[in-house]
Design a protein around this motif. Structure first.
Motif, PDB file in Angstrom:
ATOM      1  N   PHE A  42     -18.812   3.142   1.139  1.00  0.00           N
ATOM      2  CA  PHE A  42     -17.924   3.634   1.325  1.00  0.00           C
ATOM      3  C   PHE A  42     -16.452   3.139   1.059  1.00  0.00           C
ATOM      4  CE2 PHE A  42     -21.481   6.970   2.124  1.00  0.00           C
ATOM      5  CZ  PHE A  42     -21.203   7.302   0.820  1.00  0.00           C
ATOM      6  N   LEU A  43     -16.715   1.580   2.638  1.00  0.00           N
ATOM      7  CA  LEU A  43     -15.579   1.166   2.942  1.00  0.00           C
ATOM      8  C   LEU A  43     -14.903   0.613   1.997  1.00  0.00           C
ATOM      9  CD1 LEU A  43     -13.824   1.310   5.808  1.00  0.00           C
ATOM     10  CD2 LEU A  43     -15.196  -0.638   6.306  1.00  0.00           C
ATOM     11  N   GLY A  44     -15.962  -0.060   1.187  1.00  0.00           N
ATOM     12  CA  GLY A  44     -14.831  -0.786  -0.051  1.00  0.00           C
ATOM     13  C   GLY A  44     -14.103   0.497  -0.843  1.00  0.00           C
ATOM     14  N   ILE A  45     -14.389   1.194  -0.901  1.00  0.00           N
ATOM     15  CA  ILE A  45     -14.485   2.141  -1.742  1.00  0.00           C
ATOM     16  C   ILE A  45     -12.389   3.025  -1.184  1.00  0.00           C
ATOM     17  CG2 ILE A  45     -13.906   4.932  -3.024  1.00  0.00           C
ATOM     18  CD1 ILE A  45     -16.897   4.601  -3.255  1.00  0.00           C
ATOM     19  N   GLY A  46     -12.917   3.330  -0.325  1.00  0.00           N
ATOM     20  CA  GLY A  46     -11.419   3.728   1.059  1.00  0.00           C
ATOM     21  C   GLY A  46     -10.283   2.566   0.978  1.00  0.00           C
ATOM     22  N   LEU A  47     -10.686   1.493   1.353  1.00  0.00           N
ATOM     23  CA  LEU A  47     -10.028   0.591   1.407  1.00  0.00           C
ATOM     24  C   LEU A  47      -9.298   0.556   0.381  1.00  0.00           C
ATOM     25  CD1 LEU A  47     -12.000  -2.746   3.431  1.00  0.00           C
ATOM     26  CD2 LEU A  47      -9.216  -1.643   3.775  1.00  0.00           C
ATOM     27  N   PHE A  48      -9.940   0.176  -0.637  1.00  0.00           N
ATOM     28  CA  PHE A  48      -9.321   0.278  -1.991  1.00  0.00           C
ATOM     29  C   PHE A  48      -7.955   1.225  -2.208  1.00  0.00           C
ATOM     30  CE2 PHE A  48      -9.372   1.989  -6.424  1.00  0.00           C
ATOM     31  CZ  PHE A  48      -8.493   0.743  -7.058  1.00  0.00           C
ATOM     32  N   ALA A  49      -8.469   2.592  -2.482  1.00  0.00           N
ATOM     33  CA  ALA A  49      -8.109   3.652  -2.753  1.00  0.00           C
ATOM     34  C   ALA A  49      -6.519   3.556  -1.580  1.00  0.00           C
ATOM     35  CB  ALA A  49      -8.703   5.432  -2.098  1.00  0.00           C
ATOM     36  N   ALA A  50      -6.815   3.368  -0.250  1.00  0.00           N
ATOM     37  CA  ALA A  50      -5.685   2.984   0.980  1.00  0.00           C
ATOM     38  C   ALA A  50      -4.968   2.292   0.484  1.00  0.00           C
ATOM     39  CB  ALA A  50      -5.973   2.346   2.009  1.00  0.00           C
ATOM     40  N   GLY A  51      -4.805   0.705   0.403  1.00  0.00           N
ATOM     41  CA  GLY A  51      -4.178  -0.038  -0.325  1.00  0.00           C
ATOM     42  C   GLY A  51      -3.686   0.786  -1.768  1.00  0.00           C
ATOM     43  N   ILE A  52      -4.153   0.812  -2.761  1.00  0.00           N
ATOM     44  CA  ILE A  52      -3.242   1.530  -3.998  1.00  0.00           C
ATOM     45  C   ILE A  52      -2.425   3.036  -3.972  1.00  0.00           C
ATOM     46  CG2 ILE A  52      -5.468   2.727  -5.280  1.00  0.00           C
ATOM     47  CD1 ILE A  52      -4.387   0.904  -7.650  1.00  0.00           C
ATOM     48  N   SER A  53      -2.492   3.620  -2.917  1.00  0.00           N
ATOM     49  CA  SER A  53      -2.258   4.425  -3.044  1.00  0.00           C
ATOM     50  C   SER A  53      -0.815   3.927  -2.264  1.00  0.00           C
ATOM     51  CB  SER A  53      -2.637   5.835  -2.199  1.00  0.00           C
ATOM     52  OG  SER A  53      -3.460   5.078  -0.377  1.00  0.00           O
ATOM     53  N   SER A  54      -0.870   3.184  -1.005  1.00  0.00           N
ATOM     54  CA  SER A  54       0.769   2.761  -0.467  1.00  0.00           C
ATOM     55  C   SER A  54       1.175   1.447  -1.095  1.00  0.00           C
ATOM     56  CB  SER A  54       0.153   1.834   0.974  1.00  0.00           C
ATOM     57  OG  SER A  54      -0.885   3.075   1.978  1.00  0.00           O
ATOM     58  N   ALA A  55       0.734   0.932  -2.102  1.00  0.00           N
ATOM     59  CA  ALA A  55       0.968   0.627  -3.284  1.00  0.00           C
ATOM     60  C   ALA A  55       2.511   0.793  -4.025  1.00  0.00           C
ATOM     61  CB  ALA A  55       0.092  -0.586  -3.772  1.00  0.00           C
ATOM     62  N   LEU A  56       1.770   2.339  -4.539  1.00  0.00           N
ATOM     63  CA  LEU A  56       2.313   3.371  -5.190  1.00  0.00           C
ATOM     64  C   LEU A  56       3.634   4.180  -4.309  1.00  0.00           C
ATOM     65  CD1 LEU A  56       0.041   5.376  -6.791  1.00  0.00           C
ATOM     66  CD2 LEU A  56       1.680   4.040  -8.057  1.00  0.00           C
ATOM     67  N   THR A  57       3.672   4.377  -3.011  1.00  0.00           N
ATOM     68  CA  THR A  57       4.410   5.548  -2.055  1.00  0.00           C
ATOM     69  C   THR A  57       5.712   4.058  -1.784  1.00  0.00           C
ATOM     70  OG1 THR A  57       3.046   4.845  -0.299  1.00  0.00           O
ATOM     71  CG2 THR A  57       3.049   7.186  -1.855  1.00  0.00           C
ATOM     72  N   ALA A  58       5.055   3.322  -1.005  1.00  0.00           N
ATOM     73  CA  ALA A  58       6.108   2.235  -0.391  1.00  0.00           C
ATOM     74  C   ALA A  58       7.101   1.505  -1.669  1.00  0.00           C
ATOM     75  CB  ALA A  58       5.441   0.773  -0.341  1.00  0.00           C
ATOM     76  N   PRO A  59       6.938   0.747  -2.833  1.00  0.00           N
ATOM     77  CA  PRO A  59       8.693   0.544  -3.562  1.00  0.00           C
ATOM     78  C   PRO A  59       9.131   2.166  -3.596  1.00  0.00           C
ATOM     79  CG  PRO A  59       5.968  -0.290  -3.759  1.00  0.00           C
ATOM     80  CD  PRO A  59       5.428   0.285  -3.125  1.00  0.00           C
ATOM     81  N   LEU A  60       7.863   2.684  -4.636  1.00  0.00           N
ATOM     82  CA  LEU A  60       9.048   4.572  -4.445  1.00  0.00           C
ATOM     83  C   LEU A  60       9.676   4.939  -3.281  1.00  0.00           C
ATOM     84  CD1 LEU A  60       8.951   6.289  -6.524  1.00  0.00           C
ATOM     85  CD2 LEU A  60       7.354   7.743  -5.457  1.00  0.00           C
ATOM     86  N   ALA A  61       9.712   5.118  -2.112  1.00  0.00           N
ATOM     87  CA  ALA A  61      10.200   5.143  -0.723  1.00  0.00           C
ATOM     88  C   ALA A  61      11.227   4.461  -0.915  1.00  0.00           C
ATOM     89  CB  ALA A  61       9.362   5.273   0.176  1.00  0.00           C
ATOM     90  N   ALA A  62      11.008   2.654  -0.766  1.00  0.00           N
ATOM     91  CA  ALA A  62      11.948   1.669  -0.899  1.00  0.00           C
ATOM     92  C   ALA A  62      13.373   2.064  -1.809  1.00  0.00           C
ATOM     93  CB  ALA A  62      12.132   0.627  -0.546  1.00  0.00           C
ATOM     94  N   ALA A  63      13.177   2.733  -2.975  1.00  0.00           N
ATOM     95  CA  ALA A  63      13.665   2.696  -4.097  1.00  0.00           C
ATOM     96  C   ALA A  63      15.329   4.391  -3.670  1.00  0.00           C
ATOM     97  CB  ALA A  63      13.392   3.191  -5.226  1.00  0.00           C
ATOM     98  N   TYR A  64      14.084   4.897  -3.438  1.00  0.00           N
ATOM     99  CA  TYR A  64      14.742   6.631  -2.862  1.00  0.00           C
ATOM    100  C   TYR A  64      15.805   5.874  -1.551  1.00  0.00           C
ATOM    101  CZ  TYR A  64      11.980   9.760  -5.678  1.00  0.00           C
ATOM    102  OH  TYR A  64      11.607  11.101  -6.217  1.00  0.00           O
ATOM    103  N   ALA A  65      15.076   5.726  -1.106  1.00  0.00           N
ATOM    104  CA  ALA A  65      16.105   5.272   0.692  1.00  0.00           C
ATOM    105  C   ALA A  65      17.313   4.704  -0.040  1.00  0.00           C
ATOM    106  CB  ALA A  65      15.411   4.682   1.333  1.00  0.00           C
TER     107      ALA A  65
END
Length: 408
Positions: free
Chosen positions: A282-305
């Motif tokens: 469960f924790l492995g799935i959660g860590l993977f989902a947390a990492g890849i979701s933020s890996a999408l939004t962090a570059p996207l937020a930087a580009a918008y800003a």
């Protein structure tokens, strides 16, 4: 079936996906392992503060048709003021996101490590995960299709919710202590910086730029404000519930049994002998989902800003926009490939986020009282709530700095 469409959610789910990253997993685990349930009130405050500020951010984007970066550029026309505003956004949002991105990719890799090692067939001499995760994130962002990105993030947030809430159920938290920690504020000795880190990992400054820019991709015009608010009232509490579950899990698994938590890998490994293989999955799935979701939004937020503040075209398929997020993604991947994953660096990044929050909140409140918003400007109550958030973060940030320098 499109889950996001059926629930009428989307942009605020990006916000939840952004703040539930490896930084949150590490910070929340450290908070629970070191202080038990005592700091849950800080998360509750952060959830409420995030709802208040993200509602303003969404209203700004829907009514003006522009993101926070573009509105700041229009407001500060005097050259010196504009240069200072641009310097703030570039240094705090763009450069900071490059650092966070390495943690996002490393965190997703850690989740895959936990899943593969749990099978008992972990023989890889080279860890390909950062490159695979970066390739997936790059493919989704390069497509430039908002609905595809939104759908991926909605799915990942639901996956995170199931993984972390299931792990919480397995650990069987002390419910009276949990509710006491939520409702009765206290700052144990040595916890001041952890309080501001918990707030900084939930009320993320770059999310104000991301939300105000992305909300216009789904809704256009003030008549859609009710839908945008429902999106916020669903997604932000859900993200906060995940954070609360992580703190409570760590409190039960580590603090209650006096087990030391020294690194991010311990989060997955230490749960296995305590609660069996299921918690590690469960924790492995959660860590993977947390990492890849933020890996999408962090570059996207930087580009918008950056696009907004520099007056570039904030379009997903424009060359300048792609160049910004690609730079953030490549930088983070290179660092993650070198396995530069110190837990304390991630934690201090969240502290810095919390200390930066009052500045970005001040910009947002200024914009929310602009004549451009007309009847949709902040009411007195909304300004009061925003000022309370600003004062609270200033007070907590000041206390944290004084504590760090030994002045308390």
């Amino acid at each position: 079936m499109n889950i996001g469409k059926s629930l009428n959610i989307g942009p605020a789910t990006m916000v939840a996906a952004a703040f539930i990253g490896p930084g949150t997993v590490v910070t929340a685990n450290l908070a629970g392992a070191q202080f038990g349930y005592a700091l849950l009130w800080a998360l509750l405050f952060a959830i409420v503060a995030s709802i208040i500020l993200q509602e303003m951010s969404a209203r700004l984007g829907i009514v003006t048709g522009q993101g926070l970066g573009e509105n700041i550029r229009e407001t500060f026309r005097q050259p010196l003021a504009r240069i200072l505003a641009i310097a703030l956004v570039v240094s705090a949002i763009v450069v900071g996101n490059a650092a966070y991105q390495s943690g996002n990719i490393a965190g997703a890799s850690l989740g895959l490590d936990a899943l593969v090692s749990a099978t008992g067939h972990y023989q890889l001499s080279f860890r390909p995960w950062p490159l695979i995760i970066a390739a997936v994130a790059c493919a989704l962002l390069w497509r430039g299709e908002y609905r595809i990105i939104e759908g991926a993030l909605v799915s990942l947030v639901i996956l995170m919710s199931l993984a972390f809430l299931a792990t919480l159920a397995i650990t069987r938290p002390d419910l009276p202590a949990l509710f006491k920690g939520l409702l009765i504020p206290s700052i144990p000795s040595g916890a001041a910086l952890t309080v501001i880190a918990l707030i900084g990992t939930t009320v993320v400054p770059y999310n104000l730029f991301l939300h105000s820019s992305s909300v216009g991709k789904k809704w256009r015009g003030p008549e859609h404000l009710p839908q945008a608010r429902r999106d916020i009232y669903f997604s932000i509490p859900l993200g906060g519930l995940i954070s609360i579950a992580i703190v409570a899990t760590a409190a039960s698994a580590f603090f209650a049994k006096q087990i030391a938590l020294s690194g991010a890998a311990d989060i997955a490994r230490s749960l296995q002998p305590l609660f069996g293989h299921s918690a590690q999955y469960f924790l492995g799935i959660g860590l993977f989902a947390a990492g890849i979701s933020s890996a999408l939004t962090a570059p996207l937020a930087a580009a918008y800003a950056l696009s907004g503040i520099l007056g570039m075209k904030p379009e997903l398929k424009s060359t300048g926009f792609r160049l910004v997020w690609l730079t953030i993604l490549i930088t983070g991947t290179l660092v993650a490939t070198l396995e530069f994953r110190p837990v304390r660096l991630i934690w201090f990044a969240q502290v810095a986020n919390g200390l930066l929050l009052p500045i970005v909140t001040g910009f947002l409140l200024w914009e929310m009282n602009s004549a451009r918003l007309g009847q949709f400007r902040n009411s007195r109550v909304q300004n009061l709530l925003g000022l309370l958030v600003l004062l609270a973060t200033l007070t907590l940030g000041g206390r944290s700095l004084m504590s760090a320098f030994g002045w308390l």
